[in-house]
Design a protein around this motif. Structure first.
Motif, short mmCIF file in Angstrom:
data_model
loop_
_atom_site.label_atom_id
_atom_site.label_comp_id
_atom_site.label_asym_id
_atom_site.label_seq_id
_atom_site.Cartn_x
_atom_site.Cartn_y
_atom_site.Cartn_z
N TRP A 157 -0.03 -9.32 23.45
CA TRP A 157 -0.29 -10.73 23.44
C TRP A 157 0.00 -10.88 24.77
O TRP A 157 0.68 -10.47 25.63
N THR A 158 -0.78 -11.91 25.48
CA THR A 158 -0.52 -12.32 26.96
C THR A 158 -0.33 -14.15 26.60
O THR A 158 -0.49 -14.56 25.55
N LYS A 159 -0.43 -14.83 27.77
CA LYS A 159 -0.54 -16.39 27.80
C LYS A 159 0.79 -16.93 26.93
O LYS A 159 0.60 -17.65 26.13
N GLU A 160 1.92 -16.03 26.78
CA GLU A 160 2.97 -16.23 25.76
C GLU A 160 2.53 -16.63 24.47
O GLU A 160 3.63 -17.20 23.72
N ILE A 193 -15.68 -9.97 21.53
CA ILE A 193 -15.56 -9.87 22.96
C ILE A 193 -14.74 -10.76 23.68
O ILE A 193 -14.15 -11.64 22.85
N ASN A 194 -14.43 -10.26 24.90
CA ASN A 194 -13.01 -11.13 25.52
C ASN A 194 -13.93 -12.60 25.96
O ASN A 194 -15.15 -12.41 26.32
N ASP A 195 -13.33 -13.59 26.44
CA ASP A 195 -13.63 -14.57 26.81
C ASP A 195 -14.66 -14.71 28.28
O ASP A 195 -15.74 -15.15 28.31
N THR A 196 -14.12 -13.61 29.15
CA THR A 196 -14.77 -13.68 30.28
C THR A 196 -15.97 -12.77 30.10
O THR A 196 -17.11 -13.30 30.64
N LEU A 244 -11.83 -6.50 33.02
CA LEU A 244 -10.93 -5.95 33.85
C LEU A 244 -9.49 -6.21 33.47
O LEU A 244 -8.68 -5.49 33.75
N GLU A 245 -9.22 -7.36 32.84
CA GLU A 245 -7.97 -7.75 32.50
C GLU A 245 -7.13 -7.65 34.02
O GLU A 245 -5.94 -7.46 34.16
N SER A 246 -8.17 -8.64 34.96
CA SER A 246 -7.33 -8.54 36.06
C SER A 246 -6.13 -9.51 36.34
O SER A 246 -5.55 -9.40 37.28
N LEU A 273 -0.40 -11.00 38.33
CA LEU A 273 -1.58 -12.10 38.98
C LEU A 273 -1.67 -13.25 38.30
O LEU A 273 -1.76 -14.27 38.59
N GLU A 274 -1.96 -13.07 36.88
CA GLU A 274 -2.03 -14.21 35.99
C GLU A 274 -0.90 -15.13 36.45
O GLU A 274 -0.99 -16.41 36.44
N LYS A 275 0.17 -14.80 36.27
CA LYS A 275 1.28 -15.49 36.64
C LYS A 275 1.46 -16.22 37.79
O LYS A 275 2.28 -17.18 38.04
C1 GLC Z 1 -5.32 -13.45 29.61
C2 GLC Z 1 -5.94 -12.41 28.80
C3 GLC Z 1 -7.44 -12.18 28.82
C4 GLC Z 1 -8.22 -13.54 28.93
C5 GLC Z 1 -7.55 -14.44 29.71
C6 GLC Z 1 -8.35 -15.70 29.93
O1 GLC Z 1 -5.33 -12.89 30.67
O2 GLC Z 1 -5.25 -11.42 28.67
O3 GLC Z 1 -7.95 -11.43 28.07
O4 GLC Z 1 -9.67 -13.06 29.34
O5 GLC Z 1 -6.18 -14.73 29.56
O6 GLC Z 1 -8.37 -16.30 28.96
#
Ligand code: GLC
Length: 433
Positions: A157-160, A193-196, A244-246, A273-275
């Motif tokens: 999980w990401t985004k808490e 699919i991923n949102d990206t 990428l899960e950048s 990076l996301e943080k």
């Molecule tokens: C988080 C998720 C990723 C998603 C992004 C934008 O980084 O890990 O999969 O694309 O949020 O929602």
């Protein structure tokens, strides 16, 4: 009170990414990409295969699209008419958490509760129809390991998000089971699919020359079409889209606020990076810096990125909105000179965020171009930060201009609003056609 000038300038410095640093980060991002193409283990990004390439634009039919990636889950019924045209026939949606009522993203909920709730929304979207067969594309916006277009296992999980029982599972299986519990076997998930990826599919369905898709919202992540990756299970053209899960990119130096925040987050050490850039976190970083200026280090004011956007405002001199927001969250009534600093602080955090996001785009554009001249292209972006946060889009574009100079006029970021839903429908069409 008057803020300590020295402290204020030190904080601003922590968030500064000058042009040289911008180029270095873009180069380091590209380097990480190259490493990941050879062996994902070597990269700080997961570089996940999507098993889908670009659409032709000729995809047609009626599909259900589930968009599950943030606190709001949306389900739509979409008719693809080909030639880049489409129509949204029905749209429903609900948050996964309503404070005080229910919360399906916390540690105390279960996977069944979460997916039963989603199946309920799907039932609404099809008006309770249990006869007609509906193919469903699922935009699931968390890092997932795929073996084909249907089969995606949530890695982490990401985004808490913290719901137990989903990590390590094939999310479409959880969804299918929930649909079955509801007597809705007629709804058939066929693609995830991923949102990206969804944003890229959706933009590429409508415009030529789109190779990069990105989300700049609660979370941040980017995907692109990589011509050198092929697989017989991959549908579509041009190679394979890599998610990428950048947000996990970590070959850049965090400042002391980034490090401090990370220590107390759900997944320590992940999504560095996301943080630093995304909407879920910018408000927290802003809170931390402001607490320091107010001599209340460690206090949590609960600022959100929406508050930051109110504080930055539209650049005119009226500080009354900023004053009200700061008063409400911190209890302090600040004078105009301090409020001006508060606004500069929020701006510095947003500008850093936009420049880091741009650095990722630059790294990918360099990589795709190789030794050739950089081509005119669209970078498809969706998300509330890109769309609504003052200074975000303009600073991405400014950074592109700094690096690509006159070539930058052919490189455009475009808003692909609603791409998460449309992309899911396109992916479903690509899976069944
Ligand atoms: C988080 C998720 C990723 C998603 C992004 C934008 O980084 O890990 O999969 O694309 O949020 O929602």
């Amino acid at each position: 009170m008057a803020f300590d000038e020295k402290k204020f300038n030190e904080i601003l410095d922590e968030f500064k990414v000058d042009d040289e640093r911008l180029r270095e980060i873009a180069a380091s991002f590209r380097q990480d990409l190259i490493l990941g193409l050879k062996d994902p283990e070597q990269s700080s990004m997961r570089m996940l295969k999507s098993y889908v390439g670009l659409p032709t634009g000729k995809e047609t039919g009626e599909f259900l699209a589930l968009d599950f990636g943030g606190t709001n889950v949306r389900v739509s019924k979409i008719k693809l008419a080909g030639a880049g045209r489409f129509e949204v026939l029905k749209r429903t949606g609900k948050p996964l958490i309503v404070p005080g009522e229910y919360d399906y993203i916390c540690k105390d909920s279960t996977a069944e509760q979460m997916f039963d709730f989603i199946a309920g929304l799907i039932e609404e979207a099809v008006d309770g129809d249990r006869e007609t067969t509906f193919y469903l594309g699922h935009t699931f916006s968390f890092p997932s390991e795929q073996t084909d277009l249907y089969n995606a296992k949530l890695i982490i999980w990401t985004k808490e998000f913290a719901t137990p029982g989903v990590e390590g599972k094939v999310v479409n299986d959880l969804l299918k089971e929930a649909l079955e519990r509801r007597g809705m076997k007629n709804v058939k998930p066929v693609a995830v699919i991923n949102d990206t990826v969804a944003v890229l599919l959706s933009a590429a369905y409508q415009h030529d020359e789109t190779y990069i898709g990105s989300i700049y919202a609660t979370g941040h992540n980017t995907c692109y079409i990589e011509p050198s990756v092929h697989d017989e299970k991959c549908v579509g053209r041009g190679g394979m889209i890599l998610n990428l899960e950048s947000g996990g990119f970590m070959k850049l130096a965090p400042n002391k606020y980034d490090s401090e925040y990370d220590k107390h987050s759900e997944k320590v050490g992940e999504q560095r990076l996301e943080k630093m850039v995304s909407g879920r976190y910018m408000g927290e970083l802003f809170s931390m810096t402001l607490a320091e200026l107010l001599n209340e280090t460690g206090k949590h004011y609960g600022f959100t990125s929406v508050d930051m956007s109110g504080i930055i405002g539209d650049g005119i001199d009226d500080l009354s909105k900023a004053k009200a927001i700061v008063k409400e969250k911190t209890g302090h009534e600040l004078d105009d000179s301090d409020l001006e600093k508060v606004r500069r602080l929020a701006s510095a955090i947003v500008i850093r965020s936009a420049r880091l996001v741009a650095a990722c785009f630059i790294g990918i554009i360099w990589q795709r171009a190789g030794k050739e001249k950089v081509k005119p292209q669209h970078i498809a972006v969706d998300g509330s930060v890109y769309e609504k946060m003052p200074l975000a889009k303009e600073n991405i574009e400014k950074a592109l201009l700094t690096v690509f100079e006159e070539d930058a006029t052919g490189i455009r970021t475009i808003l692909d609003n609603g791409g998460s839903g449309l992309g899911a429908a396109i992916a479903a069409a690509m899976a069944v056609n």
